[in-house]
Design a protein around this motif. Structure first.
Motif, PDB file in Angstrom:
ATOM      1  N   ILE A   1       0.817  -1.220   0.000  1.00 48.08           N
ATOM      2  CA  ILE A   1       0.000   0.000   0.000  1.00 48.08           C
ATOM      3  C   ILE A   1       0.848   1.266   0.000  1.00 48.08           C
ATOM      4  O   ILE A   1       0.488   2.278  -0.621  1.00 48.08           O
ATOM      5  CB  ILE A   1      -0.990  -0.023   1.189  1.00 48.08           C
ATOM      6  N   PHE A   2       2.002   1.233   0.648  1.00 44.77           N
ATOM      7  CA  PHE A   2       2.819   2.439   0.726  1.00 44.77           C
ATOM      8  C   PHE A   2       3.503   2.745  -0.603  1.00 44.77           C
ATOM      9  O   PHE A   2       3.850   3.906  -0.862  1.00 44.77           O
ATOM     10  CB  PHE A   2       3.838   2.291   1.862  1.00 44.77           C
ATOM     11  N   ASP A   3       3.671   1.735  -1.439  1.00 39.90           N
ATOM     12  CA  ASP A   3       4.198   1.981  -2.782  1.00 39.90           C
ATOM     13  C   ASP A   3       3.239   2.837  -3.602  1.00 39.90           C
ATOM     14  O   ASP A   3       3.669   3.570  -4.502  1.00 39.90           O
ATOM     15  CB  ASP A   3       4.450   0.656  -3.504  1.00 39.90           C
ATOM     16  N   GLU A   4       1.937   2.738  -3.304  1.00 38.20           N
ATOM     17  CA  GLU A   4       0.952   3.550  -4.014  1.00 38.20           C
ATOM     18  C   GLU A   4       1.183   5.035  -3.762  1.00 38.20           C
ATOM     19  O   GLU A   4       1.000   5.869  -4.660  1.00 38.20           O
ATOM     20  CB  GLU A   4      -0.468   3.159  -3.580  1.00 38.20           C
ATOM     21  N   ILE A   5       1.615   5.378  -2.566  1.00 38.86           N
ATOM     22  CA  ILE A   5       1.918   6.784  -2.267  1.00 38.86           C
ATOM     23  C   ILE A   5       3.231   7.186  -2.923  1.00 38.86           C
ATOM     24  O   ILE A   5       3.332   8.261  -3.528  1.00 38.86           O
ATOM     25  CB  ILE A   5       1.979   7.003  -0.740  1.00 38.86           C
ATOM     26  N   VAL A   6       4.238   6.325  -2.803  1.00 37.89           N
ATOM     27  CA  VAL A   6       5.538   6.625  -3.408  1.00 37.89           C
ATOM     28  C   VAL A   6       5.396   6.864  -4.908  1.00 37.89           C
ATOM     29  O   VAL A   6       5.975   7.807  -5.466  1.00 37.89           O
ATOM     30  CB  VAL A   6       6.533   5.471  -3.147  1.00 37.89           C
ATOM     31  N   GLU A   7       4.590   6.035  -5.583  1.00 43.91           N
ATOM     32  CA  GLU A   7       4.427   6.120  -7.039  1.00 43.91           C
ATOM     33  C   GLU A   7       3.434   7.196  -7.466  1.00 43.91           C
ATOM     34  O   GLU A   7       3.194   7.373  -8.664  1.00 43.91           O
ATOM     35  CB  GLU A   7       3.976   4.768  -7.587  1.00 43.91           C
ATOM     36  N   GLY A   8       2.855   7.909  -6.514  1.00 47.71           N
ATOM     37  CA  GLY A   8       1.968   9.019  -6.861  1.00 47.71           C
ATOM     38  C   GLY A   8       0.545   8.637  -7.183  1.00 47.71           C
ATOM     39  O   GLY A   8      -0.221   9.466  -7.676  1.00 47.71           O
ATOM     40  N   ARG A   9       0.159   7.409  -6.884  1.00 48.01           N
ATOM     41  CA  ARG A   9      -1.220   6.991  -7.159  1.00 48.01           C
ATOM     42  C   ARG A   9      -2.149   7.262  -5.974  1.00 48.01           C
ATOM     43  O   ARG A   9      -3.353   7.090  -6.067  1.00 48.01           O
ATOM     44  CB  ARG A   9      -1.253   5.502  -7.532  1.00 48.01           C
ATOM     45  N   ALA A  10      -1.589   7.662  -4.854  1.00 46.53           N
ATOM     46  CA  ALA A  10      -2.340   8.071  -3.672  1.00 46.53           C
ATOM     47  C   ALA A  10      -1.522   9.130  -2.952  1.00 46.53           C
ATOM     48  O   ALA A  10      -0.308   9.270  -3.187  1.00 46.53           O
ATOM     49  CB  ALA A  10      -2.615   6.880  -2.755  1.00 46.53           C
ATOM     50  N   ASP A  11      -2.178   9.906  -2.097  1.00 48.71           N
ATOM     51  CA  ASP A  11      -1.504  11.009  -1.419  1.00 48.71           C
ATOM     52  C   ASP A  11      -1.254  10.760   0.064  1.00 48.71           C
ATOM     53  O   ASP A  11      -0.215  11.164   0.593  1.00 48.71           O
ATOM     54  CB  ASP A  11      -2.338  12.295  -1.558  1.00 48.71           C
ATOM     55  N   VAL A  12      -2.211  10.131   0.729  1.00 44.15           N
ATOM     56  CA  VAL A  12      -2.163  10.023   2.188  1.00 44.15           C
ATOM     57  C   VAL A  12      -2.654   8.651   2.629  1.00 44.15           C
ATOM     58  O   VAL A  12      -3.622   8.120   2.077  1.00 44.15           O
ATOM     59  CB  VAL A  12      -3.060  11.090   2.867  1.00 44.15           C
ATOM     60  N   MET A  13      -1.991   8.102   3.642  1.00 47.47           N
ATOM     61  CA  MET A  13      -2.555   6.995   4.394  1.00 47.47           C
ATOM     62  C   MET A  13      -2.494   7.370   5.864  1.00 47.47           C
ATOM     63  O   MET A  13      -1.510   7.951   6.322  1.00 47.47           O
ATOM     64  CB  MET A  13      -1.788   5.695   4.174  1.00 47.47           C
ATOM     65  N   MET A  14      -3.551   7.045   6.601  1.00 46.30           N
ATOM     66  CA  MET A  14      -3.568   7.270   8.047  1.00 46.30           C
ATOM     67  C   MET A  14      -3.549   5.921   8.737  1.00 46.30           C
ATOM     68  O   MET A  14      -4.452   5.106   8.566  1.00 46.30           O
ATOM     69  CB  MET A  14      -4.801   8.086   8.443  1.00 46.30           C
ATOM     70  N   THR A  15      -2.470   5.706   9.486  1.00 45.90           N
ATOM     71  CA  THR A  15      -2.294   4.441  10.179  1.00 45.90           C
ATOM     72  C   THR A  15      -1.591   4.710  11.503  1.00 45.90           C
ATOM     73  O   THR A  15      -1.374   5.869  11.867  1.00 45.90           O
ATOM     74  CB  THR A  15      -1.512   3.441   9.304  1.00 45.90           C
ATOM     75  N   ASP A  16      -1.244   3.674  12.220  1.00 49.29           N
ATOM     76  CA  ASP A  16      -0.618   3.871  13.525  1.00 49.29           C
ATOM     77  C   ASP A  16       0.758   4.515  13.377  1.00 49.29           C
ATOM     78  O   ASP A  16       1.513   4.203  12.450  1.00 49.29           O
ATOM     79  CB  ASP A  16      -0.502   2.546  14.259  1.00 49.29           C
ATOM     80  N   ALA A  17       1.065   5.387  14.309  1.00 46.88           N
ATOM     81  CA  ALA A  17       2.325   6.133  14.251  1.00 46.88           C
ATOM     82  C   ALA A  17       3.524   5.202  14.168  1.00 46.88           C
ATOM     83  O   ALA A  17       4.508   5.498  13.484  1.00 46.88           O
ATOM     84  CB  ALA A  17       2.432   7.050  15.466  1.00 46.88           C
ATOM     85  N   SER A  18       3.462   4.073  14.860  1.00 43.81           N
ATOM     86  CA  SER A  18       4.578   3.128  14.830  1.00 43.81           C
ATOM     87  C   SER A  18       4.824   2.618  13.420  1.00 43.81           C
ATOM     88  O   SER A  18       5.979   2.479  12.993  1.00 43.81           O
ATOM     89  CB  SER A  18       4.292   1.956  15.767  1.00 43.81           C
ATOM     90  N   GLU A  19       3.748   2.360  12.676  1.00 45.50           N
ATOM     91  CA  GLU A  19       3.916   1.879  11.305  1.00 45.50           C
ATOM     92  C   GLU A  19       4.430   2.987  10.402  1.00 45.50           C
ATOM     93  O   GLU A  19       5.267   2.745   9.520  1.00 45.50           O
ATOM     94  CB  GLU A  19       2.606   1.324  10.761  1.00 45.50           C
TER      95      GLU A  19
END
Length: 272
Positions: free
Chosen positions: A192-210
């Motif tokens: 899922i975090f690759d989606e942000i890196v690649e510009g297909r998403a802007d934000v994810m909200m998850t636990d601070a530790s993650e």
């Protein structure tokens, strides 16, 4: 005639006897003890296996390598220690965030671990151990956008693409707060975090530790105010409801591990 009278008297006697209360036990006779529930504290050592439900998709707490199926993570190491303390071997059982509590309640496993957040709906179905750490929801974004998505108001705007993994507290939080931004559910929490890196998403909200861990392994991403998350939560291990003896043992195990440096040492292997 005499036979009829005798049978009638016998019927009456049986009816009276059936209706009468049972005679009390003789003085000093031991009362019959109710059948005792057999605790996992006894069953696991006898079985020699501790069955551990985990999602395998939530680093740094639990991760299943897609190549060889090996499990790793902070809570995976803790589960191995817990099994060893019970003279047992860990057996990891694949689960998902949507199924995790149900799998434990249904008896597919003895304990559920892997960054599990304590929530009241979950607490109605399972027991939670003493917490392992504090946490809370916070954004993770591309570093160049770090100042754009500081608040929920700045995130929940038309044009913002929010992404979330399904079935757990991340999706619950996103659906409760995202009304104007575009919300996309991505099925694989390991990519899922690759989606942000690649510009297909802007934000994810998850636990601070993650977010801290993902920002560490992906320099393109930044965690937004992880020390001041939007919410307060605690992580713990889930055990079957009703097994107080096993819960007390897991509580003691967690208490010792979080105070003697064991948990901190496992966490530092991933976070430092």
């Amino acid at each position: 005639m005499k036979r009829v009278v005798t049978l009638s008297a016998l019927v009456c006697l049986l009816a009276v006897t059936a209706a009468a209360p049972s005679a009390p036990a003789a003085p000093g006779a031991p009362a019959k003890a109710p059948k005792k529930h057999r605790s996992l504290l006894d069953a696991v050592p006898e079985r020699g296996v501790l069955r551990v439900c985990t999602t395998g998709d939530y680093r740094p707490f639990t991760y299943k390598d897609p190549k060889d199926g090996a499990y790793s993570g902070v809570d995976v190491d803790m589960a191995r220690d817990l099994a060893k303390s019970l003279d047992a071997e860990p057996r990891f059982v694949d689960s998902t965030w949507a199924r995790l509590v149900g799998d434990l309640s249904a008896g597919r496993c003895d304990i559920a671990v892997g960054g599990v957040s304590i929530t009241l709906p979950r607490a109605r179905q399972v027991h939670f151990s003493e917490p392992t750490r504090r946490d809370g929801k916070t954004p993770i974004v591309r570093c160049e956008d770090k100042d754009r998505y500081w608040t929920l108001e700045e995130i929940d705007r038309p044009g913002t693409r929010v992404i979330v993994n399904p079935g757990g507290t991340n999706e619950q939080f996103a659906r409760a707060h995202i009304k104007q931004a575009t919300l996309t559910v991505h099925p694989d929490n390991t990519t899922i975090f690759d989606e942000i890196v690649e510009g297909r998403a802007d934000v994810m909200m998850t636990d601070a530790s993650e977010t801290r861990y993902q920002a560490k392994i992906r320099p393109e991403l930044c965690s937004v105010h992880p020390d001041e998350p939007f919410t307060f939560s605690e992580k713990a291990y889930a055990t079957p409801r009703g097994d107080e003896e096993f819960l007390e043992y897991v509580d003691q195990f967690v208490h010792l591990a979080t105070h003697d440096g064991t948990y901190a040492r496992y966490e530092s292997q991933w976070m430092d």
